[in-house]
Design an enzyme around this catalytic site. Structure first.
Site, mmCIF file in Angstrom:
data_model
loop_
_atom_site.group_PDB
_atom_site.id
_atom_site.type_symbol
_atom_site.label_atom_id
_atom_site.label_comp_id
_atom_site.label_asym_id
_atom_site.label_seq_id
_atom_site.Cartn_x
_atom_site.Cartn_y
_atom_site.Cartn_z
ATOM 1 N N LYS A 104 -10.076 0.001 -5.405
ATOM 2 C CA LYS A 104 -9.763 0.356 -4.147
ATOM 3 C C LYS A 104 -11.180 1.074 -3.700
ATOM 4 C CE LYS A 104 -8.037 2.637 -0.485
ATOM 5 N NZ LYS A 104 -7.137 2.957 0.084
ATOM 6 N N HIS A 112 -4.454 -0.965 6.489
ATOM 7 C CA HIS A 112 -3.503 0.405 7.204
ATOM 8 C C HIS A 112 -4.562 0.098 8.483
ATOM 9 C CE1 HIS A 112 -6.689 2.637 5.301
ATOM 10 N NE2 HIS A 112 -5.676 2.977 4.346
ATOM 11 N N ASP A 127 1.436 2.660 3.607
ATOM 12 C CA ASP A 127 0.780 3.723 3.184
ATOM 13 C C ASP A 127 1.424 5.281 3.731
ATOM 14 O OD1 ASP A 127 -1.844 5.749 2.591
ATOM 15 O OD2 ASP A 127 -2.326 5.475 4.863
ATOM 16 N N HIS A 143 0.996 -1.428 0.341
ATOM 17 C CA HIS A 143 -0.050 -0.460 0.051
ATOM 18 C C HIS A 143 0.884 1.199 -0.371
ATOM 19 C CE1 HIS A 143 -3.735 2.162 1.592
ATOM 20 N NE2 HIS A 143 -2.972 2.940 1.197
ATOM 21 N N HIS A 201 -10.042 1.369 2.454
ATOM 22 C CA HIS A 201 -10.287 1.772 3.116
ATOM 23 C C HIS A 201 -11.471 1.725 4.224
ATOM 24 C CE1 HIS A 201 -9.060 6.535 5.187
ATOM 25 N NE2 HIS A 201 -9.062 5.753 5.220
ATOM 26 N N HIS A 229 1.850 5.645 -2.017
ATOM 27 C CA HIS A 229 0.825 6.772 -2.437
ATOM 28 C C HIS A 229 2.068 6.700 -3.312
ATOM 29 C CE1 HIS A 229 -2.999 6.497 -0.590
ATOM 30 N NE2 HIS A 229 -2.675 6.478 0.120
HETATM 31 O O1 DOR Z 1 -3.529 9.465 5.779
HETATM 32 C C1 DOR Z 1 -3.673 8.914 5.072
HETATM 33 N N1 DOR Z 1 -2.909 9.495 3.402
HETATM 34 N N2 DOR Z 1 -4.465 8.352 4.187
HETATM 35 C C2 DOR Z 1 -5.140 8.125 3.495
HETATM 36 O O2 DOR Z 1 -6.245 7.314 3.713
HETATM 37 C C3 DOR Z 1 -4.741 9.256 2.134
HETATM 38 C C4 DOR Z 1 -3.092 9.193 2.517
HETATM 39 C C5 DOR Z 1 -3.316 10.797 1.209
HETATM 40 O O3 DOR Z 1 -3.403 10.148 0.751
HETATM 41 O O4 DOR Z 1 -3.040 11.547 1.486
HETATM 42 ZN ZN ZN Z 2 -3.436 5.189 1.865
#
Ligand code: DOR
Ligand code: ZN
Length: 347
Positions: free
Chosen positions: A102, A177, A250, A16, A139, A18
């Site tokens: 997702k 998470h 995450d 997971h 999520h 970003h």
């Molecule tokens: O803290 C987070 N940031 N939780 C999420 O679910 C998304 C992520 C983000 O994309 O910034």
């Molecule tokens: Zn995330």
């Protein structure tokens, strides 16, 4: 028991992450690719990556941003909306573009305004996913504004997740998470088709960290860190040896200015020292012998993918995490900034 000076494990994956888009993508990607062979890449771009074409184009941009010589495979996900079409989802899976889909409940987190308003809206999509075996990444937070922010995960289990699993007992689902004892318990007692990722921050911090001597925006992510007993339950789950729990950072970079703001963004940028952060927990819990399964085996087995070849070695060697890092001109504050970590990846 003596603690070893080094630990060699099969190359791990991040289930997971970003990676963002645009210039910052090229800045953050090497931090992940340095540590992990593969990663499940979140689709919450602005606008979100919903179709096969959009997700394939995003994958191409990631591969273009990858420095030469780095061996890294992005595993892509599509962002489900109320308008998602079962045929399109199946085509993405068949063509090898989607590794998972997702589910963001609408308004749960960063770029989730186009998320799903109610499970009923994507019932046909989920039924198709159950049929073809495409995993659903969730999520897991209820978004009703009346619900206390610290209760959102537990309420989501009760109102949404438990009924969904009862109705679709064959759906492969990753509860992402997880932050609560309730979530760890739910996953542990569910069938083989239900697993969870755990972040480094939820193993290291409880909610006090956000308020230590003042407001600490770099400790804020969603789902938000909970009470100490939840952190301890997550440590227990991660180090239990159960194949249902695996590594998912995450890592969610936001510019320092967007974090240190009157309305700071949610997300902790932990990619730079993720393995070092996780292994510290396994060391403290006297569970170094279980780290490889958590980091490198349970995830691919759940997703039905081959284990990686090659290894990575961590050595006991204390170092200080930098206060700031640059990602193609964007200033980022890493998790553990200014702290000492006791393990380092050997070159
Ligand atoms: O803290 C987070 N940031 N939780 C999420 O679910 C998304 C992520 C983000 O994309 O910034
Ligand atoms: Zn995330």
């Amino acid at each position: 028991m003596t603690v070893p000076d080094s630990l060699t494990i099969r190359r791990p994956d991040d289930w997971h992450v970003h990676l963002r888009d645009g210039p910052v993508l090229a800045g953050v990607l090497p931090f992940t690719a340095r540590q992990f062979a593969r990663a499940i890449v979140m689709p919450n771009l602005s606008p979100p990556a919903v179709s096969v074409a959009e997700v394939a184009a995003y994958r191409d941009r990631i591969m273009t941003a990858l420095p030469q010589g780095m061996d890294f495979t992005p595993l892509m996900t599509c962002y489900l909306t109320d308008a998602s079409d079962p045929d399109e989802i199946e085509r993405g899976a068949t063509e090898g573009v989607f590794t998972a889909a997702k589910l963001y409940p609408a308004h749960a987190t960063t770029n989730s305004t186009h998320g799903v308003t109610q499970i009923a809206a994507i019932r046909a999509v989920l039924e198709r996913m159950e049929k073809i075996g495409l995993p659903l990444c969730v999520h897991g937070e209820a978004t009703d504004p009346d619900i206390d922010v610290f209760d959102r995960e537990a309420v989501f289990i009760e109102r949404t997740l438990a009924p969904l699993i009862r109705e679709m007992p064959g759906l492969k689902l990753v509860f992402e998470h997880i932050t609560t004892a309730e979530a760890a318990e739910f996953v542990a007692i569910s069938g083989e088709n239900v697993a969870a990722t755990i972040t480094p921050q939820h193993l290291h911090i409880n909610r006090n960290a956000m308020f230590a001597g003042g407001i600490r925006p770099h400790m804020y992510c969603l789902p938000v860190a909970k009470r100490e007993h939840h952190r301890l339950a997550l440590r227990k789950a991660a180090t239990s040896g159960s194949a249902k729990f695996f590594l998912g950072t995450d890592s969610a970079p936001h510019a320092r200015s967007a974090k240190e703001s009157a309305c700071g963004c949610a997300g902790i940028f932990n990619a730079p020292f993720a393995l070092e952060s996780y292994v510290a927990v396994f060391g403290e819990e006297h569970a170094l012998d279980r780290f490889e399964a958590f980091a490198s085996e349970n995830g691919p087995r759940f997703y039905g993918l081959p284990l990686n070849q090659g290894t990575v070695t961590l050595r006991r060697d204390s170092f200080e995490v930098p206060e700031r890092l640059d990602a193609s001109g964007t200033e980022l504050v890493p998790f553990h900034a200014g702290e000492q970590l006791g393990w380092r990846i050997a070159d």
